[in-house]
Design an enzyme around this catalytic site. Structure first.
Site, PDB file in Angstrom:
ATOM      1  N   LYS A 178      30.653  37.220  34.764  1.00 14.50           N
ATOM      2  CA  LYS A 178      31.050  38.634  34.747  1.00 14.50           C
ATOM      3  C   LYS A 178      31.448  39.174  33.365  1.00 14.50           C
ATOM      4  CE  LYS A 178      32.491  38.971  39.577  1.00 14.50           C
ATOM      5  NZ  LYS A 178      33.518  39.453  40.524  1.00 14.50           N
ATOM      6  N   GLY A 189      49.068  40.360  42.606  1.00 12.51           N
ATOM      7  CA  GLY A 189      47.958  39.704  41.931  1.00 12.51           C
ATOM      8  C   GLY A 189      47.580  40.398  40.641  1.00 12.51           C
ATOM      9  N   ALA A 190      47.028  39.598  39.715  1.00 12.38           N
ATOM     10  CA  ALA A 190      46.619  40.138  38.421  1.00 12.38           C
ATOM     11  C   ALA A 190      45.346  39.442  37.929  1.00 12.38           C
ATOM     12  CB  ALA A 190      47.747  39.966  37.406  1.00 12.38           C
ATOM     13  N   GLY A 191      44.570  38.863  38.855  1.00 13.05           N
ATOM     14  CA  GLY A 191      43.327  38.194  38.494  1.00 13.05           C
ATOM     15  C   GLY A 191      42.189  39.207  38.349  1.00 13.05           C
ATOM     16  N   GLY A 192      40.961  38.696  38.357  1.00 13.36           N
ATOM     17  CA  GLY A 192      39.809  39.561  38.120  1.00 13.36           C
ATOM     18  C   GLY A 192      39.676  40.694  39.128  1.00 13.36           C
ATOM     19  N   ALA A 193      39.868  40.392  40.418  1.00 13.27           N
ATOM     20  CA  ALA A 193      39.705  41.430  41.445  1.00 13.27           C
ATOM     21  C   ALA A 193      40.838  42.451  41.362  1.00 13.27           C
ATOM     22  CB  ALA A 193      39.656  40.780  42.823  1.00 13.27           C
ATOM     23  N   GLY A 234      39.319  43.786  53.232  1.00 16.75           N
ATOM     24  CA  GLY A 234      38.476  43.327  52.133  1.00 16.75           C
ATOM     25  C   GLY A 234      36.995  43.297  52.466  1.00 16.75           C
TER      26      GLY A 234
HETATM   27  P1  NDP Z   1      41.578  35.028  40.261  1.00 10.73           P
HETATM   28  O1  NDP Z   1      41.625  33.550  40.242  1.00 10.73           O
HETATM   29  O2  NDP Z   1      41.105  35.766  39.041  1.00 10.73           O
HETATM   30  O3  NDP Z   1      43.085  35.577  40.588  1.00 10.73           O
HETATM   31  C1  NDP Z   1      43.818  35.093  41.651  1.00 10.73           C
HETATM   32  C2  NDP Z   1      45.118  35.883  41.777  1.00 10.73           C
HETATM   33  O4  NDP Z   1      45.780  35.460  42.986  1.00 10.73           O
HETATM   34  C3  NDP Z   1      46.091  35.635  40.648  1.00 10.73           C
HETATM   35  O5  NDP Z   1      46.831  36.799  40.402  1.00 10.73           O
HETATM   36  C4  NDP Z   1      46.990  34.536  41.230  1.00 10.73           C
HETATM   37  O6  NDP Z   1      48.292  34.537  40.690  1.00 10.73           O
HETATM   38  C5  NDP Z   1      47.066  34.989  42.657  1.00 10.73           C
HETATM   39  N1  NDP Z   1      47.403  33.907  43.591  1.00 10.73           N
HETATM   40  C6  NDP Z   1      46.577  32.943  44.064  1.00 10.73           C
HETATM   41  N2  NDP Z   1      47.236  32.151  44.939  1.00 10.73           N
HETATM   42  C7  NDP Z   1      48.499  32.628  45.009  1.00 10.73           C
HETATM   43  C8  NDP Z   1      49.672  32.237  45.737  1.00 10.73           C
HETATM   44  N3  NDP Z   1      49.644  31.202  46.568  1.00 10.73           N
HETATM   45  N4  NDP Z   1      50.790  32.967  45.581  1.00 10.73           N
HETATM   46  C9  NDP Z   1      50.825  34.016  44.735  1.00 10.73           C
HETATM   47  N5  NDP Z   1      49.750  34.445  44.013  1.00 10.73           N
HETATM   48  C10 NDP Z   1      48.609  33.755  44.148  1.00 10.73           C
HETATM   49  O7  NDP Z   1      40.732  35.427  41.519  1.00 10.73           O
HETATM   50  P2  NDP Z   1      39.962  36.815  41.818  1.00 10.73           P
HETATM   51  O8  NDP Z   1      40.830  37.945  41.405  1.00 10.73           O
HETATM   52  O9  NDP Z   1      38.590  36.738  41.279  1.00 10.73           O
HETATM   53  O10 NDP Z   1      39.835  36.753  43.408  1.00 10.73           O
HETATM   54  C11 NDP Z   1      40.967  36.861  44.246  1.00 10.73           C
HETATM   55  C12 NDP Z   1      40.502  37.037  45.678  1.00 10.73           C
HETATM   56  O11 NDP Z   1      39.806  38.261  45.783  1.00 10.73           O
HETATM   57  C13 NDP Z   1      39.533  35.970  46.184  1.00 10.73           C
HETATM   58  O12 NDP Z   1      40.107  35.371  47.315  1.00 10.73           O
HETATM   59  C14 NDP Z   1      38.283  36.712  46.588  1.00 10.73           C
HETATM   60  O13 NDP Z   1      37.824  36.281  47.862  1.00 10.73           O
HETATM   61  C15 NDP Z   1      38.760  38.139  46.696  1.00 10.73           C
HETATM   62  N6  NDP Z   1      37.701  39.089  46.303  1.00 10.73           N
HETATM   63  C16 NDP Z   1      37.271  39.968  47.246  1.00 10.73           C
HETATM   64  C17 NDP Z   1      36.284  40.858  46.959  1.00 10.73           C
HETATM   65  C18 NDP Z   1      35.817  41.794  48.030  1.00 10.73           C
HETATM   66  O14 NDP Z   1      34.797  42.456  47.839  1.00 10.73           O
HETATM   67  N7  NDP Z   1      36.519  41.922  49.125  1.00 10.73           N
HETATM   68  C19 NDP Z   1      35.660  40.920  45.619  1.00 10.73           C
HETATM   69  C20 NDP Z   1      36.207  39.977  44.688  1.00 10.73           C
HETATM   70  C21 NDP Z   1      37.201  39.080  45.028  1.00 10.73           C
HETATM   71  P3  NDP Z   1      48.673  33.779  39.300  1.00 10.73           P
HETATM   72  O15 NDP Z   1      48.113  34.627  38.196  1.00 10.73           O
HETATM   73  O16 NDP Z   1      50.152  33.767  39.326  1.00 10.73           O
HETATM   74  O17 NDP Z   1      48.042  32.421  39.377  1.00 10.73           O
END
Ligand code: NDP
Length: 283
Positions: free
Chosen positions: A71, A130-134, A248
């Protein structure tokens, strides 16, 4: 009568590619609307990404999605970026426009399209877990649509702060960070609450978003980006409290609808696509 044997091509580049249901969803829409278009799922490694984009260009593809791990790196091989993709710094959909491949990000746009059926983010406040890619894609898209404030709640402070700084510097919205080491109390003036973490994704379906459910009130719209299962524990509990909810799966389906609109110019039936993915997840 002359016959025509040349389909328009679209597809996806990812690694791993085999478990992504988007191909079935997009092809169901093409077939439903009688479009002579194809969507080809391709397993592409990072070292083959440049050649794959060159190949798509050479073969006249109308565009392609790209998923993990491409990406960000795909940007090097494109000719330009859409507004939100430039802010987010990631592309999941390339679109051929005037012979050029332009990178868009439909992750957040898919979420926003679902959200807009329930509430307009203009001038209101949101909380996002959350603060990841999505999360980044959804937060930026809401911020560019006029959201006034967003509280990012994330375990990892560094990752959370990067998203907060991005929103404050590149969008008109205000963002602040809460480090997530406790059951979060949602402020009463929050209009939107979104789980944008991977908590609740199959098979870990009983996992809980660490939030004080008592602080979630019926006036709030609650969203979850987890597509499988669509009715997460967080969604079910929020709905039981009287909240309006968006799931989602809607976000995933809308991404397909938006991608097809970019490539073909046509508005396709989201229900056909949703049913296809529901059947896949149910199986
Ligand atoms: P990333 O790995 O980039 O980010 C994951 C995020 O989730 C981080 O902020 C992480 O926190 C947090 N996290 C994970 N586990 C925990 C936990 N147990 N407790 C607290 N925080 C947690 O992943 P993405 O952003 O790429 O994807 C996240 C989800 O989004 C996936 O499950 C995916 O299925 C879903 N998604 C859905 C889409 C849709 O169209 N519906 C499209 C894209 C993604 P930390 O930074 O603290 O580790």
């Amino acid at each position: 009568m002359s016959r025509h044997f040349l389909s328009q091509l679209t597809g996806s580049f990812a690694m791993p590619a085999a478990e992504n249901p988007t191909v079935a969803m997009v092809e169901a829409a093409y077939q439903h609307h009688g479009l002579d278009w194809r969507y080809i799922n391709c397993e592409v490694s990072p070292e083959n990404l440049a050649d794959s984009v060159r190949g798509a260009r050479a073969m006249g593809w109308a565009g392609f999605n790209c998923s993990l791990p491409h990406k960000v790196n795909v940007i090097d091989y494109l000719d330009g970026l859409g507004t939100s993709a430039a802010v987010i710094g990631a592309v999941n959909c390339a679109v051929r426009r005037d012979g050029k491949f332009i990178g868009e990000n439909t992750d957040g746009k898919g979420f926003l399209q679902s959200l807009m059926t329930v509430i307009d983010p203009k001038g209101i406040k949101a909380v996002m877990f959350g603060a990841g890619g999505a999360a980044r894609a959804c937060a930026v898209e809401m911020a560019l649509s006029g959201l006034s404030e967003i509280t990012i709640v994330n375990r990892d402070a560094t990752r959370g702060q990067i998203l907060v700084d991005l929103i404050n510097s590149k969008t008109p919205a205000k963002a602040n960070l809460v480090v997530w080491d406790h059951a979060f109390h949602v402020p009463a003036d929050s209009a939107i609450v979104v789980n944008a973490t991977s908590i609740g994704l199959y098979p870990d379906i009983d996992a809980r978003v660490n939030v004080e459910m008592a602080s979630i009130t019926p006036s709030m719209v609650v969203g979850d980006i987890i597509p499988n299962p669509p009715r997460t524990l967080f969604i079910r509990e929020s709905e039981a409290k009287g909240c309006r909810v968006i799931d989602g799966l809607g976000m995933l389906v809308n991404q397909g609808v938006i991608g097809i609109k970019y490539w073909t110019g046509l508005d396709v039936d989201a229900d056909v696509m949703r049913r296809t993915v529901e059947e896949i997840f149910a199986g």
